[in-house]
Design a protein around this motif. Structure first.
Motif, PDB file in Angstrom:
ATOM      1  N   GLY A  59      33.893   6.608  78.693  1.00 18.36           N
ATOM      2  CA  GLY A  59      35.108   5.810  78.628  1.00 18.36           C
ATOM      3  C   GLY A  59      36.130   6.303  79.629  1.00 18.36           C
ATOM      4  O   GLY A  59      35.880   7.232  80.401  1.00 18.36           O
ATOM      5  N   GLN A  95      39.573   4.549  75.143  1.00 16.22           N
ATOM      6  CA  GLN A  95      38.471   4.470  74.188  1.00 16.22           C
ATOM      7  C   GLN A  95      37.147   4.580  74.918  1.00 16.22           C
ATOM      8  O   GLN A  95      37.055   4.292  76.118  1.00 16.22           O
ATOM      9  N   VAL A  97      32.494   5.183  74.140  1.00 15.61           N
ATOM     10  CA  VAL A  97      31.358   5.147  73.231  1.00 15.61           C
ATOM     11  C   VAL A  97      30.410   6.286  73.590  1.00 15.61           C
ATOM     12  O   VAL A  97      30.149   6.536  74.771  1.00 15.61           O
ATOM     13  N   SER A 100      26.884   5.965  69.142  1.00 20.23           N
ATOM     14  CA  SER A 100      27.547   5.119  68.153  1.00 20.23           C
ATOM     15  C   SER A 100      28.333   6.076  67.262  1.00 20.23           C
ATOM     16  O   SER A 100      27.860   7.179  66.963  1.00 20.23           O
ATOM     17  N   ASP A 102      32.414   3.940  68.150  1.00 17.84           N
ATOM     18  CA  ASP A 102      33.460   4.042  69.172  1.00 17.84           C
ATOM     19  C   ASP A 102      34.357   5.241  68.898  1.00 17.84           C
ATOM     20  O   ASP A 102      34.552   5.648  67.750  1.00 17.84           O
ATOM     21  N   TYR A 103      34.968   5.748  70.008  1.00 22.66           N
ATOM     22  CA  TYR A 103      35.867   6.898  69.904  1.00 22.66           C
ATOM     23  C   TYR A 103      37.167   6.622  70.642  1.00 22.66           C
ATOM     24  O   TYR A 103      37.184   5.914  71.652  1.00 22.66           O
TER      25      TYR A 103
END
Length: 209
Positions: A59, A95, A97, A100, A102-103
């Motif tokens: 990201g 943000q 990924v 799995s 999302d962060y």
């Protein structure tokens, strides 16, 4: 008597010409000394994130940064070298990924301790800088209360231009590239590795004591 008269005129003319030449020469700017100021700019970065050894798309982060700086310069003819430290509060976030889910990413602050080497052309100083980079970076799993908050350590390189508006007031524009390398941590039962890289363009207003 005429000889003395003409000799006096020639002497006065020579003195006047020398004085005019001295006045025509601009004063050389003095970069020596201790200084302090404030800086502000825009930061953008890439976050590579791997979950349990499997790399995801990662990201990006971006936002504004700003804070104080201080340093010291030493000048030898046109060569200027010194040491500088800075700190910046940041609203940079983003943000990404892993595999799995999302962060969310947040860069709360960063700072640098850098050596500087420059070439002075009177009141303009062209410089390169490099040294230690620090950043507080948070990773949060979206929808979960689990957050990892760490101080990252890396290196910084960059360069810019200082301009002396007056003997004490200096303006600056510069670019910095920061690399922090990999950090390892655990969220729940999963292990993660992040790799953070930032770029910053900023300006500064500096007072030389």
């Amino acid at each position: 008597m005429k000889t003395l008269y003409f000799a006096t005129l020639l002497l006065l003319a020579g003195s006047t010409s020398a004085a005019a030449a001295d006045m025509a020469q601009p004063a050389v700017y003095n970069w020596d000394g201790i200084y302090g100021g404030v800086h502000g700019g825009y930061l953008w970065g890439d976050v590579d994130l791997a979950e349990n050894g499997v790399a995801g798309p990662g990201g990006k982060i971006d936002g504004f940064v700003g804070g104080p700086l201080a340093g010291i310069n030493f000048q030898s003819d046109s060569l200027v070298f010194g040491l500088e430290a800075d700190f910046a509060f940041s609203d940079a976030d983003g943000q990404g990924v892993a595999v799995s889910p999302d962060y969310a990413y947040d860069l709360d602050w960063d700072g640098h301790v850098r050596g500087r080497l420059g070439f002075a052309a009177d009141d303009v100083l062209f410089f390169a800088a490099g040294g230690l980079a620090l950043a507080n970076f948070r990773v949060n799993e979206i929808g979960s209360p689990i957050t990892v908050d760490k101080t990252y350590t890396g290196f910084t390189v960059g360069g810019g231009i200082d301009y002396g508006f007056s003997p004490n007031l200096i303006g600056r524009v510069e670019y910095l590239h920061d690399e922090y390398g990999k950090e390892h941590y655990t969220i729940g039962v999963d292990s993660y590795t992040t790799d953070l890289t930032n770029d910053t363009v900023r300006a500064a207003v500096i007072y030389k004591f």
